[in-house]
Design an enzyme around this catalytic site. Structure first.
Site, PDB file in Angstrom:
ATOM      1  N   TYR A 135      -8.781  -1.689 -11.996  1.00  0.00           N
ATOM      2  CA  TYR A 135      -9.743  -1.001 -11.150  1.00  0.00           C
ATOM      3  C   TYR A 135     -11.145  -1.330 -11.630  1.00  0.00           C
ATOM      4  O   TYR A 135     -11.640  -0.802 -12.613  1.00  0.00           O
ATOM      5  CB  TYR A 135      -9.519   0.506 -11.171  1.00  0.00           C
TER       6      TYR A 135
ATOM      7  N   PRO B 151      -1.039   9.250  -1.420  1.00  0.00           N
ATOM      8  CA  PRO B 151      -0.252  10.281  -0.729  1.00  0.00           C
ATOM      9  C   PRO B 151      -0.873  10.747   0.580  1.00  0.00           C
ATOM     10  O   PRO B 151      -0.215  11.441   1.361  1.00  0.00           O
ATOM     11  CB  PRO B 151      -0.198  11.419  -1.747  1.00  0.00           C
ATOM     12  N   LEU B 152      -2.135  10.355   0.814  1.00  0.00           N
ATOM     13  CA  LEU B 152      -2.794  10.687   2.079  1.00  0.00           C
ATOM     14  C   LEU B 152      -2.997   9.449   2.957  1.00  0.00           C
ATOM     15  O   LEU B 152      -3.817   9.445   3.860  1.00  0.00           O
ATOM     16  CB  LEU B 152      -4.139  11.371   1.804  1.00  0.00           C
ATOM     17  N   GLY B 153      -2.201   8.406   2.675  1.00  0.00           N
ATOM     18  CA  GLY B 153      -2.278   7.211   3.513  1.00  0.00           C
ATOM     19  C   GLY B 153      -3.661   6.596   3.539  1.00  0.00           C
ATOM     20  O   GLY B 153      -4.150   6.191   4.590  1.00  0.00           O
ATOM     21  N   ARG B 154      -4.294   6.520   2.346  1.00  0.00           N
ATOM     22  CA  ARG B 154      -5.662   5.976   2.222  1.00  0.00           C
ATOM     23  C   ARG B 154      -6.632   6.684   3.165  1.00  0.00           C
ATOM     24  O   ARG B 154      -7.502   6.074   3.772  1.00  0.00           O
ATOM     25  CB  ARG B 154      -5.648   4.463   2.454  1.00  0.00           C
TER      26      ARG B 154
ATOM     27  N   PHE C 126      -5.913   8.208   5.974  1.00  0.00           N
ATOM     28  CA  PHE C 126      -5.498   8.304   7.374  1.00  0.00           C
ATOM     29  C   PHE C 126      -4.951   9.686   7.703  1.00  0.00           C
ATOM     30  O   PHE C 126      -5.249  10.260   8.758  1.00  0.00           O
ATOM     31  CB  PHE C 126      -4.449   7.239   7.686  1.00  0.00           C
TER      32      PHE C 126
END
Length: 331
Positions: free
Chosen positions: A56, A207-210, A212
């Site tokens: 990262y 876990p939040l779909g990036r 979405f």
């Protein structure tokens, strides 16, 4: 903040962790001060499970996390990851491919310890399986770091059941980190049954779909080219429209419960098992506080049924990654 145990007999961590990647990399411009403030707020809330990686930045996120936890090390369960090689010529390091050779594992651990400013890493993951190096050799080197007191627990990321079993036979694997959310449920087929059989904890990333599943995402072409979401296959125009049905149902339930879409999506994950500890990433305190609230949201059986109907296994439009990134996944 509620707590959960990573694996059978493993460490106790906050039920929701914090993914730190976006504070330095992949999602627009970096704001170190905001990132550090967000980490401090997470610790104040009892969120002690922090996730970073050498890649990262590369390298800059570990340094940021190290600065943020200085003076508060005893409040943190610290996870970082290795597994890539870099070409370091020019102005910035560029990923050259996977590298999990034993000598490289040891070198990376020492470098991560220096960047993080700590004496040990709580959870040391192999970020991606290296097809050129037998997993037994890699995990053997990782186990040596445990014996040396530099690492407490070992993890894998995006590993197949076959690799997980081979690794676990060499040294106990405490956690597997792989993508899992309402729009990426493939781990339910073989991976989750495998880690549960072996007593390994599961850590869903994205876990939040990036973003979405929060209902705030935009089609891919509306993001700048240096933002990962610009190339995300599931955010391309046709796929974006098809996948909105998931968000619409999540939003509807959130409205009925006086919650947010993010809280409902994270609560759904928490309902999938006590061995699951998601690590939503954010660099904003407001989003962090919102995510933390999911730990106290108990969904009703009929709500879980509605969500499953809107987001069935295999029902998301578009592949999860570009071809280049899919090639890095262990199958």
């Amino acid at each position: 903040m509620r707590t959960r145990r990573l694996g059978v007999g493993g460490p106790e961590v906050s039920a929701i962790g914090l993914g730190c990647m976006g504070m330095s990399w992949a999602y627009g411009s970096a704001d170190e001060a905001a990132g550090i403030a967000t980490i401090h707020r997470a610790l104040d809330l009892g969120i002690n499970f922090l996730d970073t990686a050498e890649v990262y930045g590369p390298f800059t996120n570990e340094k940021l996390v190290g600065r943020a936890i200085a003076g508060r090390r005893d409040e943190v369960f610290l996870a970082t990851k290795f597994g890539f090689g870099f070409n370091t010529g020019g102005d910035a390091a560029v990923i050259s491919g996977t590298d999990s050779r034993p000598e490289h594992v040891r070198e990376v651990c020492d470098a991560s310890l220096r960047r993080l400013g700590v004496e040990h890493i709580d959870l040391f993951y192999q970020h991606r399986v290296d097809p050129k190096v037998p997993i037994e050799e890699t995990v053997g080197a990782m186990a040596g770091l445990v014996h040396a007191g530099k690492v407490r627990f070992l993890g894998l990321s995006e590993a197949s059941p076959r690799t997980i079993r081979r690794a676990h036979a060499i040294h106990p694997i405490t956690a597997l980190q792989s993508e899992y959310s309402l729009w990426e449920r493939q781990v339910e087929r073989e991976v989750l049954p495998c880690v549960r059989e072996l007593g390994i904890g599961f850590v869903p990333y994205s876990p939040l779909g990036r973003g979405f599943l929060t209902g705030t995402a935009k089609p891919a072409d509306e993001y700048p080219t240096d933002d990962y979401r610009h190339q995300d296959p599931r955010l391309q125009r046709d796929n974006f429209a098809a996948n909105m049905r998931i968000v619409e149902e999540v939003r509807a339930i959130a409205g009925e419960r006086g919650a947010t879409a993010a809280q409902v999506a994270l609560a759904w994950l928490l309902h999938q098992g006590d061995d699951i500890v998601p690590i939503p990433g954010t660099k904003r305190i407001a989003f962090l506080e919102d995510n933390a609230g999911a730990a106290d949201l108990a969904l009703h059986p009929e709500e879980l049924q509605r969500i499953d109907a809107a987001a069935p296994l295999g029902g998301t439009a578009g592949p999860r990654y570009t071809d280049r990134l899919m090639a890095l996944l262990d199958r």
